[in-house]
Design an enzyme around this catalytic site. Structure first.
Site, PDB file in Angstrom:
ATOM      1  N   VAL A  12       0.851  -1.198   0.000  1.00 42.89           N
ATOM      2  CA  VAL A  12       0.000   0.000   0.000  1.00 42.89           C
ATOM      3  C   VAL A  12       0.885   1.245   0.000  1.00 42.89           C
ATOM      4  CG1 VAL A  12      -1.734   1.309   1.278  1.00 42.89           C
ATOM      5  CG2 VAL A  12      -1.913  -1.174   1.167  1.00 42.89           C
ATOM      6  N   SER A  38      13.968  -1.785   7.924  1.00 45.97           N
ATOM      7  CA  SER A  38      14.160  -1.005   6.689  1.00 45.97           C
ATOM      8  C   SER A  38      14.871   0.328   6.909  1.00 45.97           C
ATOM      9  CB  SER A  38      12.798  -0.735   6.048  1.00 45.97           C
ATOM     10  OG  SER A  38      12.145  -1.940   5.806  1.00 45.97           O
ATOM     11  N   CYS A 126     -10.581  -2.502   2.150  1.00 47.27           N
ATOM     12  CA  CYS A 126     -10.605  -2.385   0.678  1.00 47.27           C
ATOM     13  C   CYS A 126     -11.914  -2.909   0.075  1.00 47.27           C
ATOM     14  CB  CYS A 126      -9.409  -3.091   0.069  1.00 47.27           C
ATOM     15  SG  CYS A 126      -8.995  -4.652   0.866  1.00 47.27           S
ATOM     16  N   GLN A 153     -11.113 -12.123  -3.780  1.00 43.47           N
ATOM     17  CA  GLN A 153     -10.100 -11.124  -3.451  1.00 43.47           C
ATOM     18  C   GLN A 153      -8.689 -11.549  -3.869  1.00 43.47           C
ATOM     19  OE1 GLN A 153     -12.619 -10.002   0.565  1.00 43.47           O
ATOM     20  NE2 GLN A 153     -10.470  -9.456   0.542  1.00 43.47           N
ATOM     21  N   SER A 156      -2.746  -9.520  -3.422  1.00 43.03           N
ATOM     22  CA  SER A 156      -2.110  -8.256  -3.012  1.00 43.03           C
ATOM     23  C   SER A 156      -2.840  -7.643  -1.820  1.00 43.03           C
ATOM     24  CB  SER A 156      -2.046  -7.267  -4.177  1.00 43.03           C
ATOM     25  OG  SER A 156      -3.344  -6.816  -4.494  1.00 43.03           O
ATOM     26  N   GLY A 157      -4.077  -8.064  -1.589  1.00 50.57           N
ATOM     27  CA  GLY A 157      -4.834  -7.584  -0.433  1.00 50.57           C
ATOM     28  C   GLY A 157      -4.248  -8.051   0.889  1.00 50.57           C
ATOM     29  N   LYS A 205     -16.013  -7.266   8.675  1.00 47.88           N
ATOM     30  CA  LYS A 205     -15.734  -5.877   8.265  1.00 47.88           C
ATOM     31  C   LYS A 205     -16.772  -5.469   7.221  1.00 47.88           C
ATOM     32  CE  LYS A 205     -10.745  -6.539   8.624  1.00 47.88           C
ATOM     33  NZ  LYS A 205      -9.551  -6.835   7.785  1.00 47.88           N
ATOM     34  N   HIS A 234      -9.935  -6.632  -6.412  1.00 49.22           N
ATOM     35  CA  HIS A 234     -10.946  -7.462  -5.746  1.00 49.22           C
ATOM     36  C   HIS A 234     -12.243  -7.416  -6.559  1.00 49.22           C
ATOM     37  CE1 HIS A 234      -8.230  -7.809  -2.512  1.00 49.22           C
ATOM     38  NE2 HIS A 234      -8.786  -7.032  -1.612  1.00 49.22           N
ATOM     39  N   ASN A 307      -7.702  -2.959  -5.303  1.00 51.05           N
ATOM     40  CA  ASN A 307      -7.686  -2.869  -3.828  1.00 51.05           C
ATOM     41  C   ASN A 307      -6.570  -1.983  -3.299  1.00 51.05           C
ATOM     42  OD1 ASN A 307      -6.514  -5.432  -5.003  1.00 51.05           O
ATOM     43  ND2 ASN A 307      -5.430  -5.403  -3.056  1.00 51.05           N
TER      44      ASN A 307
HETATM   45  N1  LIG Z   1      -3.051  -4.643   0.598  1.00 48.30           N
HETATM   46  C1  LIG Z   1      -4.259  -4.089   0.553  1.00 48.30           C
HETATM   47  O1  LIG Z   1      -5.010  -4.201  -0.435  1.00 48.30           O
HETATM   48  C2  LIG Z   1      -4.760  -3.279   1.710  1.00 48.30           C
HETATM   49  C3  LIG Z   1      -5.921  -2.560   1.540  1.00 48.30           C
HETATM   50  C4  LIG Z   1      -6.409  -1.789   2.589  1.00 48.30           C
HETATM   51  C5  LIG Z   1      -5.699  -1.769   3.771  1.00 48.30           C
HETATM   52  N2  LIG Z   1      -4.554  -2.475   3.927  1.00 48.30           N
HETATM   53  C6  LIG Z   1      -3.852  -2.389   5.212  1.00 48.30           C
HETATM   54  O2  LIG Z   1      -2.657  -1.645   5.038  1.00 48.30           O
HETATM   55  C7  LIG Z   1      -1.647  -2.143   5.899  1.00 48.30           C
HETATM   56  C8  LIG Z   1      -0.405  -2.521   5.107  1.00 48.30           C
HETATM   57  O3  LIG Z   1      -0.755  -3.487   4.124  1.00 48.30           O
HETATM   58  P1  LIG Z   1       0.235  -3.907   2.951  1.00 48.30           P
HETATM   59  O4  LIG Z   1      -0.557  -4.774   2.074  1.00 48.30           O
HETATM   60  O5  LIG Z   1       0.951  -2.729   2.376  1.00 48.30           O
HETATM   61  O6  LIG Z   1       1.308  -4.821   3.786  1.00 48.30           O
HETATM   62  P2  LIG Z   1       2.829  -5.132   3.470  1.00 48.30           P
HETATM   63  O7  LIG Z   1       3.086  -5.136   2.018  1.00 48.30           O
HETATM   64  O8  LIG Z   1       3.141  -6.342   4.255  1.00 48.30           O
HETATM   65  O9  LIG Z   1       3.634  -3.880   4.116  1.00 48.30           O
HETATM   66  C9  LIG Z   1       3.663  -3.619   5.482  1.00 48.30           C
HETATM   67  C10 LIG Z   1       4.367  -2.294   5.758  1.00 48.30           C
HETATM   68  O10 LIG Z   1       4.297  -2.022   7.154  1.00 48.30           O
HETATM   69  C11 LIG Z   1       5.606  -1.833   7.661  1.00 48.30           C
HETATM   70  N3  LIG Z   1       5.695  -2.333   9.043  1.00 48.30           N
HETATM   71  C12 LIG Z   1       5.415  -3.581   9.473  1.00 48.30           C
HETATM   72  N4  LIG Z   1       5.636  -3.661  10.816  1.00 48.30           N
HETATM   73  C13 LIG Z   1       6.044  -2.426  11.214  1.00 48.30           C
HETATM   74  C14 LIG Z   1       6.436  -1.885  12.456  1.00 48.30           C
HETATM   75  N5  LIG Z   1       6.437  -2.601  13.574  1.00 48.30           N
HETATM   76  N6  LIG Z   1       6.800  -0.572  12.487  1.00 48.30           N
HETATM   77  C15 LIG Z   1       6.815   0.178  11.362  1.00 48.30           C
HETATM   78  N7  LIG Z   1       6.461  -0.288  10.140  1.00 48.30           N
HETATM   79  C16 LIG Z   1       6.083  -1.582  10.067  1.00 48.30           C
HETATM   80  C17 LIG Z   1       6.499  -2.643   6.741  1.00 48.30           C
HETATM   81  O11 LIG Z   1       7.835  -2.193   6.866  1.00 48.30           O
HETATM   82  P3  LIG Z   1       9.074  -3.172   6.530  1.00 48.30           P
HETATM   83  O12 LIG Z   1       9.212  -3.201   5.041  1.00 48.30           O
HETATM   84  O13 LIG Z   1      10.217  -2.489   7.189  1.00 48.30           O
HETATM   85  O14 LIG Z   1       8.745  -4.520   7.099  1.00 48.30           O
HETATM   86  C18 LIG Z   1       5.856  -2.300   5.402  1.00 48.30           C
HETATM   87  O15 LIG Z   1       6.238  -1.014   4.987  1.00 48.30           O
HETATM   88  C19 LIG Z   1      -2.288  -3.309   6.665  1.00 48.30           C
HETATM   89  O16 LIG Z   1      -2.776  -2.806   7.892  1.00 48.30           O
HETATM   90  C20 LIG Z   1      -3.414  -3.709   5.771  1.00 48.30           C
HETATM   91  O17 LIG Z   1      -4.468  -4.331   6.488  1.00 48.30           O
HETATM   92  C21 LIG Z   1      -4.058  -3.214   2.907  1.00 48.30           C
END
Ligand SMILES: NC(=O)c1ccc[n+]([C@@H]2O[C@H](COP(=O)([O-])OP(=O)(O)OC[C@H]3O[C@@H](n4cnc5c(N)ncnc54)[C@H](OP(=O)(O)O)[C@@H]3O)[C@@H](O)[C@H]2O)c1
Length: 329
Positions: A12, A38, A126, A153, A156-157, A205, A234, A307
């Site tokens: 995201v 990171s 999403c 879905q 990537s979600g 949700k 999605h 999404n």
């Molecule tokens: N994917 C979707 O379609 C979607 C849609 C709506 C909402 N979301 C929500 O958005 C959030 C992220 O989703 P994503 O799909 O982007 O996940 P992701 O690809 O796994 O990325 C997670 C991100 O969070 C960071 N992170 C994890 N633990 C952390 C910590 N303790 N402190 C600071 N940063 C931390 C990671 O950093 P590092 O790289 O350093 O690990 C990375 O930048 C989730 O809450 C998810 O539910 C996702």
């Protein structure tokens, strides 16, 4: 405008940076924030290189806005710390969505309820966003009674780990698993964790968030959420029972005229929404609109959206744009 993107290295987060650049969101100072793992990693935004920083450093910098997409536990712990130093947090996780004191916003529907006092604002799930974008105008006119939704879905979600799992399986490589089963050539009726009532958190949700966004608890939603091996976008099969009678032509016209919604509905020419064509687009696509012939005042439709864009990054940035345009930060 000092802007922090928390979770900048994630799926995201990366799309947020892309959307911020595309929409030319006004930024004087940008802070890219991720986990300890990171810190120091280099990322580029509009041709400039930035070093990723940690959460402590980001709070100390007191940004005006922090866009969070770093998971629920990070949001629960850190969003209040940002809010305390005066930052307005827009959060993509599920941490604050159903909190009575936090607003759950889809800008086209309810941004008008935001005030300067809202320091933690929740972005809906999403699959909820694309659902309410299509249902809101119909509910206004015909009043929804009951909605039955089944989702299809994309991986990537779930985030980067799930995309990697599918790519490994497609290449025949053994690797880390984001899901309890293979996803390639499979369908998992299991999105997020199971709750006590037998539904998954994703299904609940979908049942709860639309009532909060539409500020109406008179309709009910029941959902089955399924993960399928598509990489992005999605899809949702949606059956809606209304209190009032409708004409299919009026429903099509209303959706056609709704900003943010694109009608793709012509079976004569095989026009209907599909995730590969929704990729990288901000709209919510609706098609396969047809009367449910087994029940009065009921319609079936198919809703698709990217999404990572309207389901996450774009909606978040639209909220930020609304705050700026209305001097709410
Ligand atoms: N994917 C979707 O379609 C979607 C849609 C709506 C909402 N979301 C929500 O958005 C959030 C992220 O989703 P994503 O799909 O982007 O996940 P992701 O690809 O796994 O990325 C997670 C991100 O969070 C960071 N992170 C994890 N633990 C952390 C910590 N303790 N402190 C600071 N940063 C931390 C990671 O950093 P590092 O790289 O350093 O690990 C990375 O930048 C989730 O809450 C998810 O539910 C996702």
């Amino acid at each position: 405008m000092k802007l922090a993107v928390v979770g900048a290295t994630g799926m995201v987060g990366e799309v947020m940076l892309k959307v911020l650049a595309e929409r030319n969101f006004p930024i004087d100072e940008l802070l890219l924030v991720a986990s300890e793992r990171s810190i120091g990693k280099e990322m580029t935004f509009k041709g400039k290189t930035y070093k990723v920083i940690g959460l402590e450093e980001a709070v100390a910098a007191k940004p005006d806005i922090a866009l969070f997409s770093a998971g629920g536990s990070t949001s629960l712990e850190w969003a209040p710390k940002f809010a305390e130093v005066g930052t307005t947090v827009i959060d993509n996780s599920s941490a604050w969505r159903m909190d009575r004191d936090k607003k759950l916003i889809v800008p086209e529907i309810n941004a008008h309820i935001l005030t300067k006092e809202d320091k933690i604002i929740a972005n809906p799930n999403c699959s909820t966003i694309q659902l309410v974008m299509a249902l809101a105008p119909l509910h206004k006119k015909y009043k929804m009674k009951r909605v039955v939704v089944s989702t299809y879905q994309s991986v990537s979600g779930t985030g980067l780990k799930a995309v990697q799992q599918m790519e490994n399986e497609m290449a025949g490589i053994k690797g880390e698993m984001a899901y309890p089963y293979p996803i390639h050539k499979n369908a998992l009726p299991h999105c997020d964790v199971f709750e006590e009532n037998g539904y998954t958190k994703e299904e609940m949700k979908l049942a709860r968030e639309p009532q909060k966004i539409l500020d109406d608890r008179t309709f009910s939603i029941t959902a089955t959420a399924v993960r399928i091996p598509t990489s992005g976008g999605h899809s949702e099969s949606v059956n809606v029972e209304f209190e009032n009678e409708f004409e299919l032509g009026d429903i099509r016209k209303m959706l056609h005229d709704t900003p943010g919604v694109t009608l793709q509905d012509n079976i004569d020419t095989n026009i209907y929404p599909m995730p590969i064509y929704a990729h990288d687009k901000d709209e919510v696509f609706v098609g396969r609109i047809r009367r449910d012939e087994t029940q009065e005042n009921t319609v079936n439709m198919w809703i698709v959206s990217d999404n990572l864009r309207k389901g996450a990054a774009t909606n978040t940035i639209q909220i930020a744009e609304y705050l700026v345009a209305n001097s709410l930060i």
